[in-house]
Design a protein around this motif. Structure first.
Motif, PDB file in Angstrom:
ATOM      1  N   ALA A  80       2.829 -17.881   6.360  1.00 36.05           N
ATOM      2  CA  ALA A  80       1.768 -18.523   7.134  1.00 36.05           C
ATOM      3  C   ALA A  80       0.811 -17.451   7.644  1.00 36.05           C
ATOM      4  N   PRO A  81      -0.468 -17.755   7.747  1.00 31.80           N
ATOM      5  CA  PRO A  81      -1.447 -16.739   8.162  1.00 31.80           C
ATOM      6  C   PRO A  81      -1.142 -16.080   9.503  1.00 31.80           C
ATOM      7  N   ASP A  82      -0.521 -16.804  10.435  1.00 33.70           N
ATOM      8  CA  ASP A  82      -0.208 -16.197  11.730  1.00 33.70           C
ATOM      9  C   ASP A  82       1.032 -15.312  11.674  1.00 33.70           C
ATOM     10  N   ARG A  83       1.801 -15.386  10.586  1.00 33.53           N
ATOM     11  CA  ARG A  83       3.011 -14.574  10.456  1.00 33.53           C
ATOM     12  C   ARG A  83       2.852 -13.411   9.483  1.00 33.53           C
ATOM     13  N   MET A  84       1.662 -13.207   8.956  1.00 34.74           N
ATOM     14  CA  MET A  84       1.434 -12.126   7.996  1.00 34.74           C
ATOM     15  C   MET A  84       1.260 -10.798   8.713  1.00 34.74           C
ATOM     16  N   HIS A  85       1.922  -9.785   8.188  1.00 36.83           N
ATOM     17  CA  HIS A  85       1.745  -8.427   8.681  1.00 36.83           C
ATOM     18  C   HIS A  85       0.952  -7.678   7.625  1.00 36.83           C
ATOM     19  N   ARG A  86      -0.096  -6.979   8.067  1.00 36.67           N
ATOM     20  CA  ARG A  86      -1.006  -6.327   7.133  1.00 36.67           C
ATOM     21  C   ARG A  86      -1.117  -4.838   7.420  1.00 36.67           C
ATOM     22  N   LEU A  87      -1.316  -4.076   6.340  1.00 41.03           N
ATOM     23  CA  LEU A  87      -1.742  -2.681   6.427  1.00 41.03           C
ATOM     24  C   LEU A  87      -3.054  -2.601   5.662  1.00 41.03           C
ATOM     25  N   ARG A  88      -4.105  -2.196   6.337  1.00 36.69           N
ATOM     26  CA  ARG A  88      -5.420  -2.115   5.697  1.00 36.69           C
ATOM     27  C   ARG A  88      -5.735  -0.683   5.296  1.00 36.69           C
ATOM     28  N   ASP A  89      -6.690  -0.555   4.403  1.00 33.31           N
ATOM     29  CA  ASP A  89      -7.188   0.743   3.934  1.00 33.31           C
ATOM     30  C   ASP A  89      -6.082   1.612   3.354  1.00 33.31           C
ATOM     31  N   VAL A  90      -5.257   1.030   2.497  1.00 35.51           N
ATOM     32  CA  VAL A  90      -4.206   1.763   1.810  1.00 35.51           C
ATOM     33  C   VAL A  90      -4.548   1.857   0.327  1.00 35.51           C
ATOM     34  N   HIS A  91      -3.890   2.767  -0.361  1.00 35.52           N
ATOM     35  CA  HIS A  91      -4.076   2.986  -1.794  1.00 35.52           C
ATOM     36  C   HIS A  91      -2.747   2.728  -2.500  1.00 35.52           C
ATOM     37  N   ILE A  92      -2.806   2.583  -3.826  1.00 33.93           N
ATOM     38  CA  ILE A  92      -1.600   2.306  -4.593  1.00 33.93           C
ATOM     39  C   ILE A  92      -1.564   3.196  -5.826  1.00 33.93           C
ATOM     40  N   ARG A  93      -0.358   3.582  -6.213  1.00 34.03           N
ATOM     41  CA  ARG A  93      -0.113   4.252  -7.488  1.00 34.03           C
ATOM     42  C   ARG A  93       0.971   3.481  -8.204  1.00 34.03           C
ATOM     43  N   PRO A  94       0.849   3.188  -9.448  1.00 35.19           N
ATOM     44  CA  PRO A  94      -0.262   3.451 -10.347  1.00 35.19           C
ATOM     45  C   PRO A  94      -1.491   2.667  -9.937  1.00 35.19           C
ATOM     46  N   VAL A  95      -2.643   3.249 -10.225  1.00 33.65           N
ATOM     47  CA  VAL A  95      -3.919   2.688  -9.803  1.00 33.65           C
ATOM     48  C   VAL A  95      -4.167   1.383 -10.550  1.00 33.65           C
ATOM     49  N   ILE A  96      -4.608   0.361  -9.835  1.00 32.71           N
ATOM     50  CA  ILE A  96      -5.008  -0.875 -10.498  1.00 32.71           C
ATOM     51  C   ILE A  96      -6.519  -0.881 -10.599  1.00 32.71           C
ATOM     52  N   GLY A  97      -7.029  -1.473 -11.643  1.00 28.38           N
ATOM     53  CA  GLY A  97      -8.473  -1.481 -11.854  1.00 28.38           C
ATOM     54  C   GLY A  97      -8.939  -0.156 -12.403  1.00 28.38           C
ATOM     55  N   ARG A  98     -10.216   0.079 -12.317  1.00 29.04           N
ATOM     56  CA  ARG A  98     -10.810   1.276 -12.915  1.00 29.04           C
ATOM     57  C   ARG A  98     -11.075   2.384 -11.901  1.00 29.04           C
ATOM     58  N   ARG A  99     -11.294   2.007 -10.642  1.00 28.92           N
ATOM     59  CA  ARG A  99     -11.666   3.016  -9.652  1.00 28.92           C
ATOM     60  C   ARG A  99     -10.429   3.613  -9.006  1.00 28.92           C
ATOM     61  N   ARG A 100     -10.423   4.926  -8.926  1.00 29.53           N
ATOM     62  CA  ARG A 100      -9.250   5.646  -8.440  1.00 29.53           C
ATOM     63  C   ARG A 100      -9.096   5.564  -6.922  1.00 29.53           C
ATOM     64  N   ASN A 101     -10.178   5.649  -6.187  1.00 30.93           N
ATOM     65  CA  ASN A 101     -10.092   5.687  -4.722  1.00 30.93           C
ATOM     66  C   ASN A 101     -10.358   4.342  -4.090  1.00 30.93           C
ATOM     67  N   GLN A 102     -10.085   3.274  -4.803  1.00 32.24           N
ATOM     68  CA  GLN A 102     -10.276   1.924  -4.275  1.00 32.24           C
ATOM     69  C   GLN A 102      -9.197   1.652  -3.230  1.00 32.24           C
ATOM     70  N   SER A 103      -9.600   1.323  -2.024  1.00 31.95           N
ATOM     71  CA  SER A 103      -8.612   1.009  -0.989  1.00 31.95           C
ATOM     72  C   SER A 103      -8.423  -0.500  -0.932  1.00 31.95           C
ATOM     73  N   GLY A 104      -7.266  -0.900  -0.441  1.00 27.91           N
ATOM     74  CA  GLY A 104      -6.949  -2.315  -0.369  1.00 27.91           C
ATOM     75  C   GLY A 104      -6.087  -2.619   0.835  1.00 27.91           C
ATOM     76  N   THR A 105      -5.426  -3.779   0.763  1.00 25.63           N
ATOM     77  CA  THR A 105      -4.605  -4.263   1.868  1.00 25.63           C
ATOM     78  C   THR A 105      -3.230  -4.643   1.341  1.00 25.63           C
ATOM     79  N   VAL A 106      -2.189  -4.291   2.084  1.00 25.75           N
ATOM     80  CA  VAL A 106      -0.833  -4.725   1.776  1.00 25.75           C
ATOM     81  C   VAL A 106      -0.457  -5.796   2.787  1.00 25.75           C
ATOM     82  N   VAL A 107       0.006  -6.933   2.280  1.00 29.67           N
ATOM     83  CA  VAL A 107       0.400  -8.044   3.132  1.00 29.67           C
ATOM     84  C   VAL A 107       1.869  -8.349   2.862  1.00 29.67           C
ATOM     85  N   ALA A 108       2.671  -8.452   3.929  1.00 24.94           N
ATOM     86  CA  ALA A 108       4.086  -8.801   3.807  1.00 24.94           C
ATOM     87  C   ALA A 108       4.214 -10.324   3.842  1.00 24.94           C
TER      88      ALA A 108
END
Length: 193
Positions: free
Chosen positions: A68-96
Motif C-alpha cells: 500500500a502507498p502508505d506502507r512503502m519504504h523508499r530510497l531515492r537517488d540510488v544507482h544499480i549494477r548491472p546498469v539498466i538502460g543506456r545511461r550509466r549514471n541514471q539514478s532511481g528509486t528503490v521501493v520495498a
C-alpha cells in the motif's frame, strides 16, 4: 579463392548444412566484404542462440506484490549494477514491497524477490570507500538488459571522487576542516539510513 567452412547446424536431423563455399573474384576487396559479411552473420546467429539458451535457463520469478502507498519504504537517488538502460549514471528509486524490492529509474525497472535472495550484504561507507552499498547475491539468475545476472548492487555515492592535489601543509585551512566535517556527517547519516 577463399573457402569458408560453415559449422552452424540446426538441431533438425533432416536439415542440410553447407560445409564449404568457394568464391572467386577479380578484386580482393570484394572477397573481403563477403568474408566479413559471413562472419558477422555467424556472430549474430551465435548471439541469438546464446540469448535464447539464457532465457530458457532462467527460473521464472513470482510476481511482485505491491505494498500500500502508505506502507512503502523508499530510497531515492540510488544507482544499480548491472546498469539498466543506456545511461550509466541514471539514478532511481528503490521501493520495498510485500515480497521484494523494485528499483525503478522512471523508464525501466528491476524486481528482486526476497525468496530469490541468497545473501544480502550491507557495506557502509568508511574512510576508504565513497559508496554505501547493498549487495544481493541471488539464488536464481534474473535477466537485466538481456543478460543473466546473479548479483545486484544498489548503491549511493556519498561523496565525489575528487581529491585535492595540493601537497602544501595548510594547518590553518578552515574551509578544508569544514569540508571534512561535512563529509564525516554525511557518511554517518547514510550509514544510519
Amino acid at each position: 579463392q577463399r573457402a569458408l567452412a560453415l559449422k552452424e547446424a540446426s538441431g533438425d536431423p533432416m536439415a542440410k548444412s553447407i560445409r564449404e563455399l568457394t568464391f572467386r573474384s577479380r578484386t580482393s576487396a570484394h572477397l573481403d566484404s563477403i568474408y566479413f559479411g559471413i562472419t558477422e552473420l555467424r556472430k549474430r546467429i551465435a548471439a541469438r542462440r546464446r540469448a535464447r539458451e539464457e532465457k530458457e535457463s532462467i527460473v521464472e520469478q513470482e510476481k511482485l506484490i505491491k505494498a500500500a502507498p502508505d506502507r512503502m519504504h523508499r530510497l531515492r537517488d540510488v544507482h544499480i549494477r548491472p546498469v539498466i538502460g543506456r545511461r550509466r549514471n541514471q539514478s532511481g528509486t528503490v521501493v520495498a514491497h510485500k515480497n521484494g524490492l523494485r528499483y525503478s529509474d522512471g523508464v525501466s525497472h528491476v524486481d528482486v524477490i526476497y525468496k530469490n535472495i541468497k545473501h544480502a550484504i550491507f557495506v557502509p561507507v568508511d574512510a576508504r570507500s565513497i559508496q554505501v552499498m547493498l549487495h544481493f547475491e541471488l539464488k536464481n539468475d534474473i535477466i537485466i538488459n538481456d543478460r543473466k545476472a546473479n548479483s545486484v548492487q544498489i548503491y549511493v555515492e556519498v561523496e565525489d571522487a575528487v581529491h585535492d592535489l595540493d601537497t602544501r601543509n595548510s594547518s590553518g585551512d578552515v574551509d578544508g576542516k569544514r569540508e571534512a566535517a561535512r563529509l564525516a556527517a554525511r557518511r554517518m547519516n547514510w550509514n544510519k539510513r
